[in-house]
Design a protein around this motif. Structure first.
Motif, mmCIF file in Angstrom:
data_model
loop_
_atom_site.group_PDB
_atom_site.id
_atom_site.type_symbol
_atom_site.label_atom_id
_atom_site.label_comp_id
_atom_site.label_asym_id
_atom_site.label_seq_id
_atom_site.Cartn_x
_atom_site.Cartn_y
_atom_site.Cartn_z
ATOM 1 N N TYR A 281 16.093 10.702 -42.214
ATOM 2 C CA TYR A 281 16.719 11.937 -42.673
ATOM 3 C C TYR A 281 17.889 12.361 -41.786
ATOM 4 O O TYR A 281 18.755 13.111 -42.228
ATOM 5 N N GLU B 256 11.044 10.003 -40.361
ATOM 6 C CA GLU B 256 11.842 11.201 -40.077
ATOM 7 C C GLU B 256 13.247 10.839 -39.640
ATOM 8 O O GLU B 256 14.217 11.549 -39.972
ATOM 9 N N THR C 3 15.057 16.845 -42.043
ATOM 10 C CA THR C 3 14.328 16.095 -41.018
ATOM 11 C C THR C 3 13.022 16.784 -40.663
ATOM 12 O O THR C 3 12.058 16.140 -40.234
#
Length: 433
Positions: free
Chosen positions: A12, A9, A120
């Protein structure tokens, strides 16, 4: 209250990319009900009412207070210009990870709703599911049915678990060997990229624009039947059309090494499956390189793409790709491709109350960082079929590709898809009586 981001994550965060879902509407619209519906979905999904901030040595989602949380932004103005304006309005750094805007024509009978969500916390599948959930809540409010209660937003929120923590158990040595093999393949088979055609990136204000290829239900149906007739997926046909079009934009007659990057949904491959309404990026990728010449048979190219993707998803490749994702910043060739062909498949559009009609539904990826000085880049194509009508969105930055270039690329892709259907006979109708 916060939730740490996993390494996947966190990647992102620097990309500053987002999913932009839009719905062009005609008819009566209750602004108050739509505002309440957006409050309800952000209340149900804490990631949407969060910001990204530091958390010790890492990065985390930080829950916003009631004053800071996102609310529906409504205004009156030209509906035709609103989509482009939203594409070119980034989510604010340190602000909410979602934004909802409703633009209504002065006459009040035409509207554009745009929902932007940071990648995200979302992917294409969850973005579409979220958009539909919002309109489900709106319909319930307007019709007076269930779903009118606003979710509680006090107390500890139920954060979604990162997909990277839901992968099946893996062997570190096997993952290291997979990474080494992938890096070696990238070194041995470097892919060619489509060069930018804008010679003076500094001339004029650069913007994100999007060029669309839309098929009606009849042509979409013919394309699906053509795919079945030759034993491939629609995704493989689209990827082959993109690759052959990209090859025509490169010089020479000899075969060139091109790359096709296909995002792969992990939600359905986990145990238990992760529902689409869980707000996490749940995609991995498959990169394949192919030798493509101007006269390459596109059907054979589609068969190769289809076979390779099928073989990849049958094994542990999708999980290994997710595990090595944190290595991409130090080795970007792991995801470097000539074309990026996303495909959400066939999905439903929003269900609306009587008196309100969805004229057009779109999903377009957008990002904030483009690099005209690089001179070339992958061509992005976002493929989705809303209500049985296939659309391919080509987002681009005008300091890199000109509108004329992208229109030509779109038209070349459309011509290649039409050639697929034209060369494949329609199946005979089943006998009756």
């Amino acid at each position: 209250m916060r939730r740490a981001l996993c390494p996947v994550e966190t990647l992102y965060v620097g990309q500053r990319s987002r999913a932009v879902l839009s719905c062009t509407l005609r008819g009566r619209l209750d602004t108050g009900a739509l505002s309440a519906a957006f409050d309800a979905v952000t209340g149900a999904h804490p990631s949407l009412r969060s910001r990204i901030g530091r958390d010790g040595e890492g990065v985390a989602l930080h829950l916003l207070d009631e004053v800071e949380r996102p609310r529906l932004d409504t205004r009156t103005g030209p509906v035709e210009d609103a989509h482009s304006a939203e594409l070119n309005t980034p989510l604010s750094v340190g602000g909410p990870l979602s934004r909802a805007v409703l633009v209504s024509a002065p006459e009040g009978d035409r509207h554009l709703f745009v929902l932007s969500v940071d990648h995200t916390v979302v992917d294409g599948h969850s973005g579409i599911a979220l958009h539909n959930e919002l309109w489900d809540r709106y319909r319930a409010l307007v019709e007076g049915g269930p779903g009118q209660q606003r979710p509680r937003t006090t107390g500890d929120p139920e954060w979604p678990v990162p997909v990277s923590r839901l992968l099946p158990p893996g062997d570190e040595a096997a993952t290291a060997a997979y990474l080494e093999r992938r890096a070696e393949e990238a070194r041995r088979h470097p892919v060619e990229l489509v060069p930018y055609d804008v010679t003076d990136p500094s001339g004029g204000e650069a913007r994100i624009e999007v060029c669309s290829l839309n098929l009606d239900e009849e042509r979409t149906g013919r394309l699906r039947r053509a795919a079945r007739a030759v034993g491939v997926s629609v995704h493989a046909l689209v990827a082959a059309a993109l690759l052959t079009t990209a090859r025509r934009h490169l010089p020479g007659d000899e075969p060139r090494t091109l790359g096709c990057l296909s995002p792969i949904d992990l939600r359905s491959r986990l145990s238990p499956p992760v529902p689409a309404l869980v707000m996490v990026p749940a995609v991995t990728t498959h990169l394949q390189t192919l030798r493509v010449a101007p006269d390459t048979d596109p059907v054979e190219l589609a068969r190769t793409v289809h076979a390779r993707v099928g073989e990849f998803v049958k094994g542990d490749g999708p999980y290994q790709e997710m595990r090595i994702t944190p290595e991409i910043p130090s080795n970007p060739t792991l995801q470097l491709a000539t074309v990026i062909a996303t495909n959400m498949g066939t999905v439903p559009g929003p269900r609306l109350p009587e008196g309100l009609q969805a004229v057009d539904v779109r999903l377009v990826p957008a990002r904030e960082h483009y690099f005209p000085a690089a001179g070339r880049s992958p061509v992005m194509a976002c493929v989705v079929s809303f209500e049985g009508r296939l659309a391919i969105e080509f987002p681009y930055f005008t300091a890199c590709f000109s509108p004329g270039f992208v229109r030509a690329f779109r038209d070349g892709t459309g011509a290649a898809l039409a050639a697929f259907t034209d060369r494949t006979p329609e199946p005979s109708p089943a006998p009756t009586g």
